[in-house]
Design a protein around this motif. Structure first.
Motif, short mmCIF file in Angstrom:
data_model
loop_
_atom_site.label_atom_id
_atom_site.label_comp_id
_atom_site.label_asym_id
_atom_site.label_seq_id
_atom_site.Cartn_x
_atom_site.Cartn_y
_atom_site.Cartn_z
N VAL A 1 -2.22 0.02 -8.25
CA VAL A 1 -0.97 -0.30 -8.94
C VAL A 1 -0.03 -1.01 -7.97
CG1 VAL A 1 1.07 0.69 -10.03
CG2 VAL A 1 -1.19 1.55 -10.62
N GLY B 1 -1.06 -4.62 -7.25
CA GLY B 1 -0.67 -5.52 -8.33
C GLY B 1 0.81 -5.87 -8.25
N ALA B 2 1.63 -4.83 -7.95
CA ALA B 2 3.08 -5.05 -7.88
C ALA B 2 3.43 -6.04 -6.78
CB ALA B 2 3.78 -3.72 -7.64
N HIS C 1 0.24 -8.91 -13.00
CA HIS C 1 -0.13 -7.68 -12.29
C HIS C 1 -1.64 -7.50 -12.18
CE1 HIS C 1 -0.73 -3.32 -11.80
NE2 HIS C 1 0.37 -3.38 -11.10
N TRP C 2 -2.36 -7.73 -13.29
CA TRP C 2 -3.79 -7.43 -13.29
C TRP C 2 -4.54 -8.31 -12.31
CZ3 TRP C 2 -7.15 -11.31 -14.79
CH2 TRP C 2 -6.61 -12.37 -15.55
N VAL D 1 -4.36 -6.71 -8.94
CA VAL D 1 -5.27 -5.58 -8.85
C VAL D 1 -6.69 -6.06 -8.57
CG1 VAL D 1 -6.25 -3.64 -10.11
CG2 VAL D 1 -3.83 -4.14 -10.31
N ASP E 1 10.65 -2.94 -11.90
CA ASP E 1 9.52 -2.57 -11.05
C ASP E 1 9.96 -1.73 -9.86
OD1 ASP E 1 7.28 -2.30 -9.52
OD2 ASP E 1 6.67 -4.39 -9.71
N ILE F 1 -5.17 -1.36 -13.40
CA ILE F 1 -4.57 -2.16 -14.47
C ILE F 1 -3.98 -1.26 -15.55
CG2 ILE F 1 -5.07 -3.85 -16.29
CD1 ILE F 1 -7.21 -5.00 -14.34
N GLN G 1 -0.41 0.51 -14.69
CA GLN G 1 0.56 -0.42 -14.11
C GLN G 1 2.01 0.10 -14.09
OE1 GLN G 1 0.79 -4.14 -16.18
NE2 GLN G 1 2.60 -4.76 -15.05
N LYS G 2 2.42 0.79 -15.15
CA LYS G 2 3.83 1.13 -15.31
C LYS G 2 4.32 2.27 -14.41
CE LYS G 2 5.15 -1.58 -18.75
NZ LYS G 2 5.51 -2.80 -18.05
#
Lengths: 86, 593
Positions: free
Chosen positions: B141, B144-145, B155-156, B159, B397, B478, B481-482
């Motif tokens: 995660v 990705g950030a 983001h994905w 990752v 984020d 993925i 993510q949040k």
């Protein structure tokens, strides 16, 4: 019986005395630190207002937090110095 | 996404990744045997191993997650710092030396040194695999950030990028190169955090003059999936808008002459905290509601006294400690217990005790690790508070506070910090994947299934497993993510502490422990903590996507953090099952003797 689990290892064998001393020492240090850590967690949970008391012009929460971090380092150094390995 | 891609940042970043890969390939040429692949042949110098401990440990959660949490909510993120460091006390004082004495490659060896039980090997191998997988999620995660603002990619893709690079590292090299990557990265992370802290202190605190600083912001995700900010489409065009960077000082109090102060000038570390304590800062609350346009997230500014920011209990995760109700307090205690007990139960930390030559080296490297990690965690408070007052927080984020803070000092610091953070993720992920593949090959394939493998085959299988684990990790990264990275790490610690610590401690300190007791305790700890997490309010809300009130109603456990229940449950299991099976064990021992 206490030290019967030294087999599966190919490192040079450590003396039983040294193993026992280091283990006991480690436990003491562990209990000392754990007492401080538990106190901090319990105070945060049940007496949060105490941590608002200023220490050095900042809330005790910050001072105590730094204390826990540096305290761990000091104890670690003392422990490493006091351990024997014969 | 708050910022545009930066060419300089990209170049610096790619150079960093290239150097990391170069080191891996160089060491790869030197590690051919299975002992070398999984445990670096026990020949890593203790100082290098100690800094590598820091490299392994100071993951995306520490650097990105904690700084982000402090930046948004104040002191609460620092609670993680305290807990993460305290865990090393358990590792050093209780676990390090006996573990080193008892095992060779994985902690299952140590657990099983007395029993030669396939059940123990199976359960320990499985738990190492599960914990590593859990711990991989926040790293992915975080990766990705990081990629998002650097390259302007979704983001994905970040990752997947980290997944691919790590796979190359692990498949090509193994533990020696992983260790040196960790060493370099651990060192760089601490040095650069120190430099950024100096820049923060030198800048001091300044009261914002921006008229928009106290205006709320609304991010809407429409039913078609389009993103709006304050009603305008997301973008940089004339009629488009993006979310504003936030994090400002509202007031610094009055000077002795009675005028409002606007700036402090350069500060000492204590001075910085004292000034902040007397200042007022603008923090942001976050509420979501469904409107005609779609799903709105409303960010509203609140002016908060600095003295309150430096106290625990402002984040949604910890605000319960201010209430009178017992459950949220237990939730907090449970998390702090998991952090304390979890470090000494993490497979990729434990495995590092097998990369040095003896107990003394294990101790020394732990002390070096504690020093490096301790310094870093002290710095996290300054980095987080620097971000809180640096005007660069991306409200959408929470993991990007540290790199965006660096950006306020220029493109080069931003590029360097992002690159270091990314190598941080690379290093931690490769360490985790080596630990996971070691668990599968040594414990599950050779130990449990008793498949006869030659040395060469072990390494090959290890690499295939590493590849599979990477693919799984990419998928999970993925999906999650949040989440804030340090929150996810809290879960990994809970599972690790519940599954591994009771068994490990009892094997080391209670001579009546039996193989069946150990195996049962590992499985009980692992499954009970996993089950607890999966039926908790946090999961219903954040994983399955229910609204807060529904999630609270559906939760089957009174609080979300399992440790305070499942760690004692693990101890209870090992004691009860050992007592039930002890006679059998003793009679076999006598027969053998």
């Amino acid at each position: 019986m206490h030290f019967d689990h030294q087999q599966a290892s190919d490192v040079p064998e450590q003396g039983a005395k040294s193993i026992a001393w280091n283990a006991r020492l480690g436990l003491w240090f562990f209990f000392i630190y754990t007492a401080f850590y538990c106190a901090f967690v319990l105070i945060s949970a049940f007496a949060l207002a105490w941590l608002a008391t200023p220490l050095f012009g900042i809330p005790a929460s910050v001072t105590v937090g730094f204390g826990l971090i540096f305290g761990a380092l000091v104890l670690a150094l003392l422990y490493a110095r006091a351990c024997t390995s014969d | 996404m708050l910022t545009d891609p930066s060419p300089l940042a990209m170049v610096v970043f790619l150079v960093f990744v290239a150097i990391t890969l170069g080191i891996s390939f160089w060491f790869a040429a030197q590690s051919k045997s299975s002992a070398s692949y999984f445990a670096a042949g026990g020949q890593i110098p203790w100082f290098v191993n100690g800094v590598a401990f820091a490299g392994d440990y100071l993951s995306a959660a520490s650097f990105l997650g904690i700084c982000g949490m402090i930046a948004r909510y104040g002191y609460d993120g620092f609670l993680y710092s305290i807990g993460f460091l305290a865990g090393w006390v358990v590792a050093l004082f209780v676990i390090a030396e006996p573990l080193k004495r008892l095992g060779r490659y994985t902690f299952a060896d140590a657990l099983n040194s007395k029993f030669q039980s396939r059940a123990v090997t199976f359960s320990a191998g499985l738990s190492a695999l599960v914990v590593s997988a859990f711990y991989l999620i926040p790293q992915m995660v975080g990766a990705g950030a990081l990629i998002m603002p650097l390259f302007g990619l979704p983001h994905w893709m970040g990752v997947i990028a980290v997944g691919l690079v790590v796979t190359v590292i692990v498949v090509s090299a193994g533990m020696v190169s992983t260790t040196y990557v960790q060493f370099i990265k651990g060192g760089l992370l601490v040095v650069f955090s120190g430099l950024i802290t100096i820049l923060i202190l030198n800048r001091g605190l300044t009261v914002t003059t921006d008229p928009l600083a106290k205006q709320p912001q609304v991010v809407t995700v429409t039913s078609t999936g389009a993103k709006l900010v304050d009603g305008k489409p997301w973008g940089t065009g004339p009629d488009e808008a993006r979310i504003r960077g936030v994090g400002q000082v509202a007031s610094l109090g009055k000077s002795p002459t009675g005028e409002e102060r606007t700036s402090t000038g350069p500060l000492s570390p204590l001075g910085f905290l004292q000034e902040l304590n007397n200042a007022e800062v603008i923090l942001w609350t976050e509420t979501t509601k469904t409107s005609e346009a779609g799903k709105d997230t409303i960010y509203a500014p609140v002016v908060v006294a600095g003295s309150e920011v430096l106290m625990p209990g402002r984040s949604p995760l910890f605000q319960g400690i201010k209430s009178d109700s017992l459950w949220p307090k237990l939730n907090f205690i449970s998390l702090m217990l998991a952090l304390f007990a979890g470090t000494a139960s993490l497979p990729h930390v434990l495995i590092r005790y097998y990369t040095v030559k003896d107990g003394r080296a294990a101790r020394q490297s732990t002390v070096v690790g504690i020093a490096t990690i301790g310094v870093f965690y002290v710095l996290t408070l300054f980095l987080g508070l620097g971000a809180m007052t640096g005007g660069s927080i991306d409200l959408t984020d929470s993991n990007m506070a540290a790199p965006l803070l660096a950006r306020t000092f220029g493109e080069l610091p931003f590029a360097l910090v992002s690159a270091i953070a990314f190598t941080t993720v690379l290093g931690t992920v490769s360490g985790l994947i080596v630990a996971a593949s070691g668990a599968v090959v040594h414990d599950l394939m050779v130990g449990w299934l008793q498949i006869p493998l030659t040395d060469h085959q072990k390494v090959r299988c290890g690499k295939i497993v590493a590849l599979l684990v990477s693919v799984v990790a990419i998928g999970l990264g993925i999906w999650f993510q949040k989440f804030n990275a340090s929150f996810l790490v809290g879960w990994a610690f809970s599972v690790a502490a519940s599954a591994n610590l009771p068994a490990l401690v009892m094997v080391l300190f209670w001579k009546r422990t039996t193989g069946a007791g150990v195996a049962a305790s590992v499985l009980m700890g692992m499954f009970s903590s996993l089950a607890w997490i999966l039926v908790s309010q946090e999961s219903f809300q954040n994983v399955y996507g229910y609204a807060k009130a529904d999630a609270a109603a559906m939760a089957m456990v009174p609080f979300s953090q399992p440790g305070i229940v499942t760690i004692p449950l693990g101890f209870l299991t090992v004691i009860v099952i050992s007592l039930l099976t002890v006679r059998k064990q003793e009679s076999t021992e006598n027969a053998v003797a």
